[in-house]
Design an enzyme around this catalytic site. Sequence first.
Site, PDB file in Angstrom:
ATOM      1  N   CYS A   1       0.840  -1.208   0.000  1.00  0.00           N
ATOM      2  CA  CYS A   1       0.000   0.000   0.000  1.00  0.00           C
ATOM      3  C   CYS A   1       0.874   1.256   0.000  1.00  0.00           C
ATOM      4  CB  CYS A   1      -0.930  -0.031   1.225  1.00  0.00           C
ATOM      5  SG  CYS A   1      -2.007   1.409   1.326  1.00  0.00           S
TER       6      CYS A   1
ATOM      7  N   CYS B   1      -0.484   4.114   2.111  1.00  0.00           N
ATOM      8  CA  CYS B   1      -0.307   3.897   3.558  1.00  0.00           C
ATOM      9  C   CYS B   1       1.147   4.107   3.973  1.00  0.00           C
ATOM     10  CB  CYS B   1      -0.693   2.471   3.944  1.00  0.00           C
ATOM     11  SG  CYS B   1      -2.273   1.943   3.302  1.00  0.00           S
ATOM     12  N   ASP B   2       2.076   3.564   3.188  1.00  0.00           N
ATOM     13  CA  ASP B   2       3.458   3.461   3.667  1.00  0.00           C
ATOM     14  C   ASP B   2       4.468   4.323   2.912  1.00  0.00           C
ATOM     15  OD1 ASP B   2       2.645   1.653   5.581  1.00  0.00           O
ATOM     16  OD2 ASP B   2       2.871  -0.060   4.241  1.00  0.00           O
TER      17      ASP B   2
HETATM   18  C1  LIG Z   1       0.105  -3.793   5.692  1.00  0.00           C
HETATM   19  C2  LIG Z   1      -1.049  -2.840   5.524  1.00  0.00           C
HETATM   20  C3  LIG Z   1      -0.925  -1.551   5.994  1.00  0.00           C
HETATM   21  C4  LIG Z   1      -1.983  -0.654   5.867  1.00  0.00           C
HETATM   22  N1  LIG Z   1      -1.830   0.592   6.363  1.00  0.00           N
HETATM   23  C5  LIG Z   1      -2.864   1.453   6.293  1.00  0.00           C
HETATM   24  C6  LIG Z   1      -2.749   2.761   6.830  1.00  0.00           C
HETATM   25  O1  LIG Z   1      -1.696   3.152   7.353  1.00  0.00           O
HETATM   26  N2  LIG Z   1      -3.824   3.579   6.740  1.00  0.00           N
HETATM   27  C7  LIG Z   1      -4.993   3.189   6.145  1.00  0.00           C
HETATM   28  O2  LIG Z   1      -5.942   3.975   6.114  1.00  0.00           O
HETATM   29  N3  LIG Z   1      -5.132   1.955   5.620  1.00  0.00           N
HETATM   30  C8  LIG Z   1      -4.095   1.081   5.670  1.00  0.00           C
HETATM   31  N4  LIG Z   1      -4.213  -0.158   5.126  1.00  0.00           N
HETATM   32  C9  LIG Z   1      -5.479  -0.501   4.456  1.00  0.00           C
HETATM   33  C10 LIG Z   1      -6.529  -0.873   5.519  1.00  0.00           C
HETATM   34  O3  LIG Z   1      -5.988  -1.843   6.367  1.00  0.00           O
HETATM   35  C11 LIG Z   1      -7.790  -1.398   4.846  1.00  0.00           C
HETATM   36  O4  LIG Z   1      -8.283  -0.463   3.916  1.00  0.00           O
HETATM   37  C12 LIG Z   1      -8.863  -1.655   5.906  1.00  0.00           C
HETATM   38  O5  LIG Z   1      -8.390  -2.532   6.905  1.00  0.00           O
HETATM   39  C13 LIG Z   1     -10.113  -2.263   5.280  1.00  0.00           C
HETATM   40  O6  LIG Z   1     -11.005  -2.495   6.325  1.00  0.00           O
HETATM   41  P1  LIG Z   1     -12.201  -3.532   6.214  1.00  0.00           P
HETATM   42  O7  LIG Z   1     -12.943  -3.404   7.489  1.00  0.00           O
HETATM   43  O8  LIG Z   1     -12.936  -3.341   4.950  1.00  0.00           O
HETATM   44  O9  LIG Z   1     -11.555  -4.984   6.086  1.00  0.00           O
HETATM   45  P2  LIG Z   1     -10.298  -5.732   6.689  1.00  0.00           P
HETATM   46  O10 LIG Z   1      -9.442  -4.892   7.523  1.00  0.00           O
HETATM   47  O11 LIG Z   1      -9.716  -6.431   5.522  1.00  0.00           O
HETATM   48  O12 LIG Z   1     -10.981  -6.812   7.648  1.00  0.00           O
HETATM   49  C14 LIG Z   1     -11.742  -7.845   7.126  1.00  0.00           C
HETATM   50  C15 LIG Z   1     -12.293  -8.651   8.278  1.00  0.00           C
HETATM   51  O13 LIG Z   1     -13.205  -9.618   7.773  1.00  0.00           O
HETATM   52  C16 LIG Z   1     -12.983 -10.859   8.411  1.00  0.00           C
HETATM   53  N5  LIG Z   1     -13.507 -11.902   7.537  1.00  0.00           N
HETATM   54  C17 LIG Z   1     -13.181 -12.175   6.241  1.00  0.00           C
HETATM   55  N6  LIG Z   1     -13.913 -13.208   5.789  1.00  0.00           N
HETATM   56  C18 LIG Z   1     -14.732 -13.577   6.829  1.00  0.00           C
HETATM   57  C19 LIG Z   1     -15.726 -14.583   7.006  1.00  0.00           C
HETATM   58  N7  LIG Z   1     -16.047 -15.455   6.007  1.00  0.00           N
HETATM   59  N8  LIG Z   1     -16.355 -14.676   8.206  1.00  0.00           N
HETATM   60  C20 LIG Z   1     -16.046 -13.818   9.208  1.00  0.00           C
HETATM   61  N9  LIG Z   1     -15.131 -12.832   9.099  1.00  0.00           N
HETATM   62  C21 LIG Z   1     -14.477 -12.735   7.925  1.00  0.00           C
HETATM   63  C22 LIG Z   1     -11.488 -10.897   8.674  1.00  0.00           C
HETATM   64  O14 LIG Z   1     -11.189 -11.801   9.719  1.00  0.00           O
HETATM   65  C23 LIG Z   1     -11.248  -9.441   9.072  1.00  0.00           C
HETATM   66  O15 LIG Z   1     -11.539  -9.288  10.434  1.00  0.00           O
HETATM   67  C24 LIG Z   1      -3.182  -1.071   5.234  1.00  0.00           C
HETATM   68  C25 LIG Z   1      -3.318  -2.377   4.759  1.00  0.00           C
HETATM   69  C26 LIG Z   1      -2.262  -3.254   4.901  1.00  0.00           C
HETATM   70  C27 LIG Z   1      -2.404  -4.675   4.393  1.00  0.00           C
END
Ligand SMILES: Cc1cc2nc3c(=O)[nH]c(=O)nc-3n(C[C@H](O)[C@H](O)[C@H](O)COP(=O)(O)OP(=O)(O)OC[C@H]3O[C@@H](n4cnc5c(N)ncnc54)[C@H](O)[C@@H]3O)c2cc1C
Length: 315
Positions: A140, A143-144
């Site tokens: 990302c 992000c980084d």
């Molecule tokens: C290394 C890294 C660094 C990042 N740094 C930043 C940053 O500094 N700032 C920023 O704004 N964004 C950052 N991001 C992006 C950010 O993490 C994502 O945009 C954000 O987490 C998305 O949130 P979400 O709630 O949609 O899903 P996610 O965070 O992807 O969470 C998905 C959830 O769904 C659950 N899940 C999936 N399938 C199932 C299922 N079948 N049953 C039950 N649960 C399930 C998983 O266990 C998880 O808890 C980063 C991403 C990464 C990988």
Amino acid sequence: MSHRIEKIKCLIIGSGPAGYTAAIYAARANMNPILYQGMQPGGQLTTTNEVENFPGYVDGVTGPEMMIQLQEQAKRFGADIRDGWATKVDFSGDIHKVWINDIIELHCETVIISTGASAKYLGLPSEQHYLAMGGGVSACAVCDGFFYRNHEVVIVGAGDSACEEAHYLSKLCKKVTMLVRSEKFRASKIMEDRVRKTENIEILMNHDTVEVLGDNSVVHAIKTLNKTTGEVIEIPATGFFVAIGHKPNTDIFKDYIRLDETGYIINTPGTSKTNVDGIFVAGDAADHVYRQAITAAGTGCMAALDAERYLASKE
Ligand SMILES: Cc1cc2nc3c(=O)[nH]c(=O)nc-3n(C[C@H](O)[C@H](O)[C@H](O)COP(=O)(O)OP(=O)(O)OC[C@H]3O[C@@H](n4cnc5c(N)ncnc54)[C@H](O)[C@@H]3O)c2cc1C
């Protein structure tokens, strides 16, 4: 464990910023939300040490710490946070059915899907090593990228996102080397032209990444293979960005919910509504554009409000 059926007003699947924000709003609206965390409690941010762009954290915060705080906030209003994984769904009838770990059968009035997406990596042992160390591998740039200001970095990828990320990095970094695995970009011509015209982006076509090199804790260089000449070179870099796509975690919904060709859930624009009444989506599961914690949280709020209005319309 024996099979059991439970009736639920509002089920939230996933525990990233989208899921927890939905849980905060749904709990405060007396919807008694139940949230299942899945295999990665806290979501993608639990894999990063520094989050500096989420409003409210003046000095930044670690990803795991931020997610614990979001969870505590949701619990404070009575959200029921549970371990478990949604393994199957049936959204064909009025009652939306979701199975947890194939054992618990939930009959839900509303469901908020916030299952996120997973970044794809090359799978090289050295890449995975420095990713796990937090030592210079990232998927990302937004992000980084900031952590690599005035550094030299390498990015791998050939699509629109890779071009966009390379261009973003070029404004922060001294030099960006872009490795394209084949002889052609997959990106649109306009995006390809943009990176080609950027002075501090060097594009190496037909190059494979062989190894991420470093001192065991941080990255120093990327070893690449020129597939045309067979030459192996080491490119000095402190950051290695992988921009080869994401996979949304939406497989179990595909028979009922409309997805695009890459698996992202299609929502009605400007809302969190899916093609099925009572099923809403938030976060990266429907977002291949922004993919940020703050946008995930924002759409989590939208999903809870849309679910609350849907329930009110049924009364
Ligand atoms: C290394 C890294 C660094 C990042 N740094 C930043 C940053 O500094 N700032 C920023 O704004 N964004 C950052 N991001 C992006 C950010 O993490 C994502 O945009 C954000 O987490 C998305 O949130 P979400 O709630 O949609 O899903 P996610 O965070 O992807 O969470 C998905 C959830 O769904 C659950 N899940 C999936 N399938 C199932 C299922 N079948 N049953 C039950 N649960 C399930 C998983 O266990 C998880 O808890 C980063 C991403 C990464 C990988």
